[in-house]
Write an enzyme that holds these catalytic residues in place. Structure first.
Site, short mmCIF file in Angstrom:
data_model
loop_
_atom_site.label_atom_id
_atom_site.label_comp_id
_atom_site.label_asym_id
_atom_site.label_seq_id
_atom_site.Cartn_x
_atom_site.Cartn_y
_atom_site.Cartn_z
N ASP A 14 93.31 75.03 35.96
CA ASP A 14 92.16 74.25 35.49
C ASP A 14 91.16 75.06 34.68
O ASP A 14 89.93 74.88 34.82
CB ASP A 14 91.45 73.56 36.66
N LYS A 39 105.87 72.57 27.49
CA LYS A 39 105.33 72.75 28.84
C LYS A 39 106.54 72.72 29.78
O LYS A 39 106.86 71.70 30.38
CB LYS A 39 104.35 71.62 29.16
N GLU A 118 103.29 76.64 27.02
CA GLU A 118 102.17 76.68 27.97
C GLU A 118 102.68 76.92 29.39
O GLU A 118 103.62 76.27 29.85
CB GLU A 118 101.38 75.37 27.93
N PRO A 207 82.56 75.75 23.66
CA PRO A 207 81.36 75.41 24.45
C PRO A 207 81.66 74.34 25.49
O PRO A 207 82.68 73.64 25.40
CB PRO A 207 80.39 74.89 23.39
N TRP A 208 80.76 74.21 26.44
CA TRP A 208 80.93 73.15 27.44
C TRP A 208 80.31 71.86 26.93
O TRP A 208 79.15 71.81 26.54
CB TRP A 208 80.27 73.53 28.76
N LEU A 209 81.14 70.83 26.88
CA LEU A 209 80.65 69.48 26.58
C LEU A 209 81.42 68.54 27.49
O LEU A 209 82.60 68.77 27.79
CB LEU A 209 80.92 69.10 25.11
#
Length: 230
Positions: A14, A39, A118, A207-209
């Site tokens: 996560d 994946k 991934e 950035p955190w959004l």
């Protein structure tokens, strides 16, 4: 151009591996490259028309320009969102690096200029009692892109992961700082520490959004160090 192939790892589960992977694929597509995301192992799937589907794998497919079957993108899928080797044991199945590598090699035979494989969880996620998922990029000789989830404790997680990648004999192609905690203390100072101590280019700072689209993530990343140096 030569094929560019990378393994995307995270400092933990996560931390945003999928959205960074999808954003890199979208960037490659924008630059006219044939992009393909894989994946190979996914835990935490839902049933869709009688088949297991994983949201991370579907996101990679959505942002890849090369279209292949779901089974090629995500050949090993488990419904419960738990460690893959535990999910496999619950179904009396056996995970092995050789099998995952074989699936990945097959999928990478599709024509693509830029390929992302991934991982699942962190660098040392077990596959069985002897192997971890790190065996897969080792056998495939893939340079690694590390996604660092920016939160308290990320410095040690990041530096230990970098150390493990290097000890496994793999190149660290670059890393991404992904802001996952809006309340993180001293984010700039933590970022500066990582930039000084990680011996690889930073591909971007996300950035955190609350609702960040893949396209918005892509705006904060650069493919240049990957394409120019490999």
């Amino acid at each position: 151009m030569a094929k560019q192939r990378f393994f995307v790892a995270g400092t933990d589960t996560d931390v945003g591996k999928t959205r960074v992977s999808a954003a890199l694929l979208a960037l490659a597509k924008q630059q006219g490259l044939r992009s393909l995301g894989l994946k190979p192992v996914a835990a935490g799937c839902h049933i869709e028309e009688g088949e297991l589907r994983n949201e991370d794998a579907l996101t990679l497919m959505e942002h890849s320009s090369v279209s292949i079957s779901y089974a090629e993108v995500n050949p090993i899928a488990f419904e419960p969102p738990i460690a893959p080797h535990i999910a496999a044991a619950q179904q009396e199945r056996q995970l092995s690096a050789d099998r995952i590598v074989a699936f990945s090699r097959g999928a990478m035979m599709n024509p693509a200029d830029f390929v992302i494989v991934e991982g699942a969880g962190g660098w040392r996620v077990p596959l069985n009692h002897r192997e971890t998922l790190a065996e897969v990029p080792k056998q495939l000789s893939l340079p690694v892109i590390l996604v660092v989830g920016m939160k308290l404790g990320c410095l040690s997680h990041a530096l230990l992961t970098v150390e493990a990648i290097q000890r496994d004999g793999l190149a660290l192609a670059g890393w991404v700082a992904n802001s996952i905690d809006p309340d993180m203390s001293c984010p700039d100072e933590n970022l500066a520490t990582l930039q000084r101590m990680i011996p690889a280019p930073c591909l971007g700072v996300v950035p955190w959004l609350e609702a960040l689209t893949i396209e918005q993530v892509a705006e904060h990343l650069s493919l240049a160090p990957l394409i120019n140096d490999h």
